[in-house]
Design a protein around this motif. Sequence first.
Motif, short mmCIF file in Angstrom:
data_model
loop_
_atom_site.label_atom_id
_atom_site.label_comp_id
_atom_site.label_asym_id
_atom_site.label_seq_id
_atom_site.Cartn_x
_atom_site.Cartn_y
_atom_site.Cartn_z
N ARG B 104 -1.15 -2.74 -10.68
CA ARG B 104 -1.53 -1.02 -10.06
C ARG B 104 -2.83 -1.00 -9.14
O ARG B 104 -2.85 0.79 -8.32
CB ARG B 104 -2.16 -0.79 -11.66
N ASP B 105 -2.81 -1.89 -8.55
CA ASP B 105 -3.41 -1.81 -7.27
C ASP B 105 -2.78 -2.07 -6.32
O ASP B 105 -3.19 -1.23 -5.04
CB ASP B 105 -4.48 -3.24 -7.40
N ALA B 106 -1.88 -3.60 -5.74
CA ALA B 106 -1.45 -3.10 -4.92
C ALA B 106 -0.15 -2.04 -4.30
O ALA B 106 0.55 -2.52 -3.59
CB ALA B 106 -0.96 -4.93 -4.49
N PRO B 108 1.40 0.44 -5.57
CA PRO B 108 1.23 2.09 -4.59
C PRO B 108 0.28 1.19 -2.68
O PRO B 108 1.20 2.72 -2.07
CB PRO B 108 -0.26 2.95 -4.85
N ARG B 109 0.00 0.34 -3.02
CA ARG B 109 -0.03 0.53 -1.67
C ARG B 109 0.48 0.08 -0.82
O ARG B 109 1.31 0.58 0.24
CB ARG B 109 -1.64 -0.28 -1.38
N ALA B 111 3.57 0.87 -1.37
CA ALA B 111 4.71 1.81 -1.40
C ALA B 111 4.68 2.78 -0.31
O ALA B 111 5.65 3.98 0.37
CB ALA B 111 4.86 3.15 -2.92
N ALA B 112 2.68 3.44 -0.31
CA ALA B 112 2.85 4.11 1.27
C ALA B 112 3.34 3.42 2.28
O ALA B 112 3.60 4.57 3.09
CB ALA B 112 1.26 3.98 1.03
N LEU B 118 6.94 5.86 -5.98
CA LEU B 118 7.08 5.05 -6.86
C LEU B 118 6.76 5.14 -8.72
O LEU B 118 5.93 6.37 -9.13
CB LEU B 118 5.39 4.42 -6.87
#
Lengths: 272, 323
Positions: B104-106, B108-109, B111-112, B118
């Motif tokens: 959940r931490d890594a 989305p970063r 994906a950006a 996502l």
Amino acid sequence: MKILVTVKRIPDPDEGLKFTGGGLDYSSHKRVPNAFDEYAVETALRLAEVVGGKDRLAEVVVLSICPQGQRQHVTQFLAMGADRGIVVDAEEDSLDTIAVSKAIAAVFKKEGADLLIAGKLSQDLEGNQVAQRVAGLLGVPQACFAANLAWDRAGKSLTVGREVDDGVEVKKIPLPAVVSVDLRIVLPKSVQNGATSPDHAYNEGPRLASLRGITMAKRKKVDVFTLAALGVASGGSEQDVAVAAPPARKAGQMVGSVEELVEKLTKEAKVI
Amino acid sequence: MSKVLVVLETAGNGVRSTSLPGITCGQQIAKATGGELHLLVLGADPAGAAQAVAAAGYGAKAVHVMASPALEPFTAEAWADAIVHAARTLGATHVGGTATSSLRDALPRAAALLDAPLCPEAVAVKSGDTFTRPVSAGRALLDLKVKGTPIFFTARGTEFEAPAAGAAAPVAAMAAPALNNLGVQVLSIQKTESARPALTEARVIVSGGRGMGSGANFAHLEKLTDALGGALGASRAATDAGMVPADLQVGQTGKIVAPELYIAVAISGAIQHLAGMKGSKVIVAINKDAEAPIFQLADYGLVAKWEDTIPRLTQLVSAHRSA
């Protein structure tokens, strides 16, 4: 030090959901600030103020994406103690997560902010991805799901206790950076700024606006930007295809005694 | 041809059991799109874990292994860069894994960094680009269609079964790119030490609420928990009141669990709590208040004080299990 805090208004989560024609109808819902964003503002205020003194260690700027005529929640946070506001004038539900993240990153750069504090998720859509995305777009460190944090002003860093699956991870991040906050960030001693006494115990939870704060809020500055001015397109990477109520559970049964319960669990449900 | 890349976390020389539901979700996407499943193992020295994953196969085309000291301990900064590199190298069309605190931490970063969408917390795969996910504390299920390349996803661990092993898959080494963790340091991880199974993995969970009255009273629930061989949980009201540690919290903002048996004791059943446990197979509610909302959800309800029931229940369970 400049702290940017993202705040969102959401349909009141305590009101029931209305399902209409394959979608959710929020038109009659009251809009309220997302609870995690209230925690984020409280976190920023605790970092910025010196309890028992007059100094302010940081400027706290609240940022919201919403139609500019519907920014009561921004005023509310200014009344709580934030120094000024920024509104990105757009119908927030029309933007995808990518656009929201880009708009926030653009404001962060424009402002030359040192720290972004966000709630870990919004209670309506539960995306839990905007803070992480903004950190990635800005190329800065992130500390997500913060339960506590301590600011080292001399070292320009934060030490953050993060809620992880098997406990608490302590991560030190240099500024500028992005933090997303979890519930326990608003416990009485969760935020340490190195100036307020470490023994000072805040009331649990986000503070209420004072009467003076409410009066002052009207005089505080709120800048309004458009997406275009930030160079961000609204994006179309997400589409709600259908919404439905989850299937109801089979009706349960009441039992009259512990003996009957054990009988049911062993013979009927066969789970022990 | 779609290529579904699932990111795994390791524990010693194996894959973390919490990573397995993500593989199942990846298998379903690969099936829906007629594509390939690829697995990615990251760590300082993950060769042993990669071998173990490869031996189980899981229908994967390959198990990619990337080693770098920067990948341990986990940081979102280094992991996101590694995941982006792997996704680009393989030409992945989908990238995801179980919705653990790390991914959940890594993800989305990552994906950006790829300007990609996502879908978080998927509970079902409708097609290659449409996933069902709960919103508003589980009160609604949304079918979300996402457009972009690659499509990122996290899979809710409680909603996908562990994948069946298959024929062994080949291991493919992938050179790590330059990983810059931006000056972050992981100073410590204070693990919750417990002889009991982890909440998210337990077959049985006994949870207590504010009605337990005090932390000391949780000792009664611990005895029942141990008699059942389960894990101890709590409502937010109980953790906020300081009765038990915060990481025992089950709910929208705590752990999402779905054990075979969930026993809620002195828990009224706020929506936020229900969101974290409504996927449980069998739910038992014990509460002195007959009007408590938890009874709406329970398979078996008992209106009674915990003081009058838990010791006897513990006794009967112990007797049954030793019989």
